[in-house]
Design a protein around this motif. Sequence first.
Motif, PDB file in Angstrom:
ATOM      1  N   PHE A  97     -13.516  23.651  32.892  1.00 21.57           N
ATOM      2  CA  PHE A  97     -13.121  22.732  31.833  1.00 21.57           C
ATOM      3  C   PHE A  97     -14.106  23.016  30.884  1.00 21.57           C
ATOM      4  O   PHE A  97     -15.200  23.115  31.200  1.00 21.57           O
ATOM      5  N   LYS A  98     -14.022  22.316  29.567  1.00 26.65           N
ATOM      6  CA  LYS A  98     -14.874  21.948  28.645  1.00 26.65           C
ATOM      7  C   LYS A  98     -14.817  20.549  28.263  1.00 26.65           C
ATOM      8  O   LYS A  98     -13.861  20.131  27.984  1.00 26.65           O
ATOM      9  N   THR A  99     -16.156  19.794  28.242  1.00 33.84           N
ATOM     10  CA  THR A  99     -16.252  18.603  27.932  1.00 33.84           C
ATOM     11  C   THR A  99     -15.885  18.619  26.442  1.00 33.84           C
ATOM     12  O   THR A  99     -15.949  19.267  25.607  1.00 33.84           O
ATOM     13  N   ALA A 100     -15.274  17.310  26.065  1.00 37.54           N
ATOM     14  CA  ALA A 100     -14.553  17.090  24.838  1.00 37.54           C
ATOM     15  C   ALA A 100     -15.838  16.975  23.633  1.00 37.54           C
ATOM     16  O   ALA A 100     -16.966  16.629  24.167  1.00 37.54           O
ATOM     17  N   GLY A 101     -15.516  17.277  22.534  1.00 43.60           N
ATOM     18  CA  GLY A 101     -16.199  16.894  21.349  1.00 43.60           C
ATOM     19  C   GLY A 101     -17.837  17.496  21.225  1.00 43.60           C
ATOM     20  O   GLY A 101     -18.495  17.432  22.195  1.00 43.60           O
ATOM     21  N   MET A 102     -18.078  18.112  20.207  1.00 49.84           N
ATOM     22  CA  MET A 102     -19.170  18.405  19.720  1.00 49.84           C
ATOM     23  C   MET A 102     -19.863  17.301  18.827  1.00 49.84           C
ATOM     24  O   MET A 102     -18.995  16.748  17.788  1.00 49.84           O
ATOM     25  N   GLN A 110     -15.907   9.021  14.505  1.00 47.76           N
ATOM     26  CA  GLN A 110     -14.685   9.672  14.732  1.00 47.76           C
ATOM     27  C   GLN A 110     -15.201  10.757  16.173  1.00 47.76           C
ATOM     28  O   GLN A 110     -14.171  11.515  16.417  1.00 47.76           O
ATOM     29  N   GLU A 111     -16.423  10.625  16.416  1.00 43.51           N
ATOM     30  CA  GLU A 111     -16.808  11.756  17.669  1.00 43.51           C
ATOM     31  C   GLU A 111     -15.884  11.264  18.952  1.00 43.51           C
ATOM     32  O   GLU A 111     -15.640  10.017  19.217  1.00 43.51           O
ATOM     33  N   ILE A 112     -15.260  12.273  19.635  1.00 45.59           N
ATOM     34  CA  ILE A 112     -14.649  11.871  20.999  1.00 45.59           C
ATOM     35  C   ILE A 112     -15.441  12.777  21.845  1.00 45.59           C
ATOM     36  O   ILE A 112     -15.438  14.067  21.740  1.00 45.59           O
ATOM     37  N   GLY A 113     -15.743  12.245  23.192  1.00 40.89           N
ATOM     38  CA  GLY A 113     -16.342  13.054  23.935  1.00 40.89           C
ATOM     39  C   GLY A 113     -17.228  12.175  24.711  1.00 40.89           C
ATOM     40  O   GLY A 113     -17.490  10.780  24.703  1.00 40.89           O
ATOM     41  N   PRO A 114     -18.347  12.686  25.811  1.00 40.50           N
ATOM     42  CA  PRO A 114     -19.227  11.983  26.423  1.00 40.50           C
ATOM     43  C   PRO A 114     -20.143  11.261  25.716  1.00 40.50           C
ATOM     44  O   PRO A 114     -20.618  11.766  24.380  1.00 40.50           O
ATOM     45  N   LYS A 115     -20.714   9.991  26.132  1.00 43.87           N
ATOM     46  CA  LYS A 115     -21.661   9.123  25.283  1.00 43.87           C
ATOM     47  C   LYS A 115     -22.877   9.987  25.024  1.00 43.87           C
ATOM     48  O   LYS A 115     -23.597   9.868  23.976  1.00 43.87           O
ATOM     49  N   THR A 116     -23.374  10.708  26.183  1.00 46.47           N
ATOM     50  CA  THR A 116     -24.331  11.374  25.946  1.00 46.47           C
ATOM     51  C   THR A 116     -24.257  12.739  25.122  1.00 46.47           C
ATOM     52  O   THR A 116     -23.470  13.626  25.526  1.00 46.47           O
ATOM     53  N   ILE A 117     -24.896  12.827  23.926  1.00 45.98           N
ATOM     54  CA  ILE A 117     -24.633  14.009  23.250  1.00 45.98           C
ATOM     55  C   ILE A 117     -24.683  15.298  23.831  1.00 45.98           C
ATOM     56  O   ILE A 117     -24.009  16.208  23.571  1.00 45.98           O
ATOM     57  N   ALA A 118     -25.707  15.385  24.734  1.00 39.46           N
ATOM     58  CA  ALA A 118     -26.133  16.795  25.375  1.00 39.46           C
ATOM     59  C   ALA A 118     -25.043  17.191  26.207  1.00 39.46           C
ATOM     60  O   ALA A 118     -24.916  18.561  26.534  1.00 39.46           O
ATOM     61  N   LEU A 119     -24.087  16.259  26.574  1.00 40.48           N
ATOM     62  CA  LEU A 119     -23.057  16.696  27.402  1.00 40.48           C
ATOM     63  C   LEU A 119     -21.678  16.962  26.885  1.00 40.48           C
ATOM     64  O   LEU A 119     -20.777  17.398  27.638  1.00 40.48           O
ATOM     65  N   ARG A 120     -21.745  17.049  25.465  1.00 41.89           N
ATOM     66  CA  ARG A 120     -20.603  17.217  24.776  1.00 41.89           C
ATOM     67  C   ARG A 120     -20.395  18.751  24.602  1.00 41.89           C
ATOM     68  O   ARG A 120     -21.302  19.788  24.392  1.00 41.89           O
ATOM     69  N   GLY A 121     -19.086  19.144  24.652  1.00 42.97           N
ATOM     70  CA  GLY A 121     -18.656  20.648  24.137  1.00 42.97           C
ATOM     71  C   GLY A 121     -19.320  21.487  25.449  1.00 42.97           C
ATOM     72  O   GLY A 121     -19.858  22.780  25.121  1.00 42.97           O
ATOM     73  N   GLN A 122     -19.598  21.234  26.527  1.00 40.60           N
ATOM     74  CA  GLN A 122     -20.025  21.880  27.692  1.00 40.60           C
ATOM     75  C   GLN A 122     -19.069  22.669  28.510  1.00 40.60           C
ATOM     76  O   GLN A 122     -18.318  21.574  28.953  1.00 40.60           O
TER      77      GLN A 122
END
Length: 234
Positions: A97-102, A110-122
Amino acid sequence: MFAGEAYNVEMGITNDLFPTSRNEDEDCLSVYTPFDEPRADLGLYDNPLKIMPAWLMFTEFMRFVDAPQPASLSPSAKRGQELFSAIGCALCHTPSFKTAGMPNPQTPAQEIGPKTIALRGQTVNLYSDLLVHHMGASLADNIEQGNAGPDEFRTTPLWGIGQRLFFLHDGRTDDLTVAIRDHRSLAGSDGGGNPARDSQSRRYGPSEANAVIDIFDALEDEEQQSILDFLRSL
């Protein structure tokens, strides 16, 4: 929640998420304050080890632990990877799977995804759909938690399975073939071959994996071995 409950259930350390003690002596079940909480007194406020409770630091540790890295695929394992998807294993053990949002610095609200930026779009190669499925009597542990019934399990991620010695939720076998075939369970079974079942008389429906295991059993020995080689590479 997972970290806080693990501290409380597995180690007996109460915390602000789970403040009730789990003591066999009922007179000791209540505590005035959790054992593991942020220390607010001035003498400890600036101590970096006391700013966060230990369960929360454990949460951060788990969040940033790298995923198990797969081994290089042999020709047999490559064939096994193809068969793994072809016979239906990947329907539940979803390869990735790919984590949500870069992060978008122009529209951070408007960002959607993990609160931790490093974990987004992984891309996460976990081999699980993270959903709960009925597995029937063979795997049933008779534990009901939340909406999950006594034979329901979240699909276990297969990453790192090549480094494990024992398999299934109760570690009942060191044989991958046995672990695969124990996914099969017919409707109406009472779990007679399940070492984890309790003494209650229960009847379960069929395992959702029955059709896939039937296909696995119909494969040639060499093809079954290729799937095992692929799993051992994860």
